[in-house]
Design a protein around this motif. Structure first.
Motif, PDB file in Angstrom:
ATOM      1  N   PRO A   9       0.838  -1.210   0.000  1.00  0.00           N
ATOM      2  CA  PRO A   9       0.000   0.000   0.000  1.00  0.00           C
ATOM      3  C   PRO A   9       0.870   1.256   0.000  1.00  0.00           C
ATOM      4  O   PRO A   9       1.930   1.296   0.615  1.00  0.00           O
ATOM      5  N   ILE A  10       0.416   2.248  -0.732  1.00  0.00           N
ATOM      6  CA  ILE A  10       1.105   3.527  -0.811  1.00  0.00           C
ATOM      7  C   ILE A  10       0.115   4.604  -0.378  1.00  0.00           C
ATOM      8  O   ILE A  10      -1.017   4.617  -0.833  1.00  0.00           O
ATOM      9  N   SER A  11       0.552   5.482   0.481  1.00  0.00           N
ATOM     10  CA  SER A  11      -0.305   6.602   0.882  1.00  0.00           C
ATOM     11  C   SER A  11      -0.233   7.689  -0.176  1.00  0.00           C
ATOM     12  O   SER A  11       0.848   8.202  -0.477  1.00  0.00           O
ATOM     13  N   TRP A  12      -1.374   8.016  -0.727  1.00  0.00           N
ATOM     14  CA  TRP A  12      -1.464   9.097  -1.699  1.00  0.00           C
ATOM     15  C   TRP A  12      -2.045  10.356  -1.083  1.00  0.00           C
ATOM     16  O   TRP A  12      -1.841  11.455  -1.589  1.00  0.00           O
ATOM     17  N   ASN A  14      -3.291  12.509   2.644  1.00  0.00           N
ATOM     18  CA  ASN A  14      -3.397  12.718   4.078  1.00  0.00           C
ATOM     19  C   ASN A  14      -4.653  13.551   4.255  1.00  0.00           C
ATOM     20  O   ASN A  14      -4.637  14.758   3.994  1.00  0.00           O
ATOM     21  N   SER A  18      -3.355  15.569  -1.247  1.00  0.00           N
ATOM     22  CA  SER A  18      -2.407  14.593  -1.778  1.00  0.00           C
ATOM     23  C   SER A  18      -1.037  14.890  -1.198  1.00  0.00           C
ATOM     24  O   SER A  18      -0.687  16.043  -0.936  1.00  0.00           O
ATOM     25  N   ARG A  20       1.630  13.223  -2.665  1.00  0.00           N
ATOM     26  CA  ARG A  20       2.491  12.837  -3.783  1.00  0.00           C
ATOM     27  C   ARG A  20       2.011  13.575  -5.029  1.00  0.00           C
ATOM     28  O   ARG A  20       0.887  14.043  -5.093  1.00  0.00           O
ATOM     29  N   ASP A  50      -4.869   5.133  -4.702  1.00  0.00           N
ATOM     30  CA  ASP A  50      -6.086   4.923  -3.914  1.00  0.00           C
ATOM     31  C   ASP A  50      -6.253   6.066  -2.930  1.00  0.00           C
ATOM     32  O   ASP A  50      -5.331   6.847  -2.697  1.00  0.00           O
ATOM     33  N   GLY A  51      -7.423   6.141  -2.370  1.00  0.00           N
ATOM     34  CA  GLY A  51      -7.748   7.150  -1.364  1.00  0.00           C
ATOM     35  C   GLY A  51      -9.061   6.800  -0.708  1.00  0.00           C
ATOM     36  O   GLY A  51      -9.649   5.742  -0.963  1.00  0.00           O
ATOM     37  N   SER A  52      -9.542   7.693   0.108  1.00  0.00           N
ATOM     38  CA  SER A  52     -10.774   7.496   0.855  1.00  0.00           C
ATOM     39  C   SER A  52     -11.973   7.315  -0.077  1.00  0.00           C
ATOM     40  O   SER A  52     -12.191   8.117  -0.989  1.00  0.00           O
TER      41      SER A  52
END
Length: 103
Positions: A9-12, A14, A18, A20, A50-52
């Protein structure tokens, strides 16, 4: 037996922001005239984008292009968010380096 590797998984994002930027190759492949469906699908997978669920849906509602039924599909929403962001980056590069999921 096939050995399938799952990407980490990568956080895109917060929250709504974004953290990134989209790679220039992604922006070039996913924007401009013509159908970019296959390119967008590739980049969603390649970037592990991905995101919320709720924030993606809320962000896309502001465009007025998709109805509530269409916005229930998070996999499609990931593609829509990446596509709209890439298009915004291509058309206004200084304004959309980072994406804010909101109105």
């Amino acid at each position: 037996m096939t050995n399938i590797q799952k990407k980490e998984p990568i956080s895109w994002f917060n929250g709504r922001n974004s953290i990134r930027q989209l790679p220039p190759e992604c922006i070039a492949d996913c924007s401009g005239s013509g159908d970019h469906t296959d390119d967008v699908k590739f980049w969603v997978e390649e970037l592990n984008f991905d995101g919320s669920v709720e924030l993606f849906k809320e962000h896309l509602e502001q465009y007025g292009a998709w109805d509530d039924e269409e916005l229930k599909d998070h996999e499609e929403n990931k593609q829509r968010v990446l596509w709209t962001w890439a298009t915004d980056c291509a058309e206004n590069p200084d304004d959309y380096d980072f994406l804010y999921l909101g109105t």
